[in-house]
Design an enzyme around this catalytic site. Structure first.
Site, mmCIF file in Angstrom:
data_model
loop_
_atom_site.group_PDB
_atom_site.id
_atom_site.type_symbol
_atom_site.label_atom_id
_atom_site.label_comp_id
_atom_site.label_asym_id
_atom_site.label_seq_id
_atom_site.Cartn_x
_atom_site.Cartn_y
_atom_site.Cartn_z
ATOM 1 N N TYR A 1 -7.105 5.175 27.043
ATOM 2 C CA TYR A 1 -7.440 5.449 28.443
ATOM 3 C C TYR A 1 -8.838 6.037 28.519
ATOM 4 O O TYR A 1 -9.291 6.746 27.612
ATOM 5 C CB TYR A 1 -6.455 6.453 29.052
ATOM 6 N N TYR B 1 -0.450 2.282 22.007
ATOM 7 C CA TYR B 1 -1.150 3.463 21.494
ATOM 8 C C TYR B 1 -0.146 4.496 21.010
ATOM 9 O O TYR B 1 0.988 4.549 21.476
ATOM 10 C CB TYR B 1 -2.077 4.047 22.564
ATOM 11 N N ARG C 1 3.611 3.863 22.233
ATOM 12 C CA ARG C 1 3.993 3.330 23.540
ATOM 13 C C ARG C 1 3.816 1.819 23.566
ATOM 14 O O ARG C 1 2.792 1.307 23.140
ATOM 15 C CB ARG C 1 3.112 3.904 24.666
ATOM 16 N N HIS D 1 1.694 -1.375 28.581
ATOM 17 C CA HIS D 1 2.236 -1.203 29.926
ATOM 18 C C HIS D 1 1.113 -0.945 30.920
ATOM 19 O O HIS D 1 0.010 -0.538 30.543
ATOM 20 C CB HIS D 1 3.249 -0.045 29.977
ATOM 21 N N HIS E 1 0.609 1.160 34.639
ATOM 22 C CA HIS E 1 1.193 2.072 35.629
ATOM 23 C C HIS E 1 0.969 1.515 37.033
ATOM 24 O O HIS E 1 -0.124 1.025 37.341
ATOM 25 C CB HIS E 1 0.552 3.459 35.526
#
Length: 233
Positions: A101, A140, A150, A153, A155
């Protein structure tokens, strides 16, 4: 009097999910108190505001092309009877192709892509449709447990006609091998997890440009999408 919809016990994840460690600290210890919405919250102006020309295309928000597999993600926002929900602000945020991110709190030693911020938004049209062009995010690691990763995906946040009408969820990609090991995905009831998984859609894949995934979001009812918080409106 506000309409109060019951919390769907067989759809949403428990607020305190033991496998998802951080929920142990943030989950409320007492039952929530539902506050009635006031007239201004129900009839107030939409939160949408102006949508930028590239808000729907996360690959064109910088001068250069981001790294990774270009994809489109599209679908519809529907009510419990399958009717389209127009004028809904749909916002997305995600990691880049390396699984990082773009914010100061992400210390995962994967490269930051200078051409990818990972945020976008659109408003559903009269048919309840939305569409984004983006990059398929990478998996990640995270600190929930040893060797925790994870699944890829995106959000999603959906705003209704007031700040109190916000729903947050995650969209996954089909056949991800990390599903079985992810406490967040598995915090949702077993019968509802597949509702968070998009489907590959060859019909809307664009030749020489982008693969395509489709994902419809159902606000309530027996096919309700899994959301992160109980809600009322």
């Amino acid at each position: 009097m506000p309409l109060i919809y019951p919390y769907a016990e067989d759809t949403h994840p428990a607020l305190d999910s033991p496998g998802y460690k951080s929920t142990g600290l943030r989950a409320p210890k007492q039952r929530p108190i539902i506050l009635p919405q006031r007239f201004t919250e129900i009839t107030g102006p939409l939160l949408v505001g102006e949508i930028g020309p590239n808000d729907h295309d996360l690959t064109r928000q910088h001068h250069g092309e981001p790294q990774g597999q270009r994809i489109t993600v599209s679908g519809r926002v529907l009510d419990s009877d399958g009717r389209p929900v127009p004028d809904t602000l749909v916002e997305v945020w995600q990691a880049n192709a390396a699984g990082r991110y773009r914010h100061a709190g992400d210390n995962w030693p994967a490269p930051i892509d200078p051409n990818f911020s990972g945020g976008g938004r659109v408003v559903t049209n009269s048919l309840g449709e939305y569409s984004f062009t983006t990059i398929k995010p990478g998996a990640y690691p995270w600190g929930n447990h040893p060797n925790a990763w994870r699944p890829a995906h995106i959000h999603f946040s959906l705003f209704g006609r007031a700040f109190t009408q916000r729903l947050v969820t995650q969209m996954y990609f089909p056949d991800d091998p990390l599903f079985a090991y992810d406490p967040i995905y598995n915090s949702a009831p077993e019968g509802a997890r597949e509702r968070m998984v998009s489907r590959f859609d060859m019909d809307t894949t664009q030749p020489n440009w982008a693969l395509a995934y489709r994902w419809d979001i159902v606000l309530r009812g027996r096919n309700q999408t899994v959301f992160e918080e109980p809600h009322d409106d």
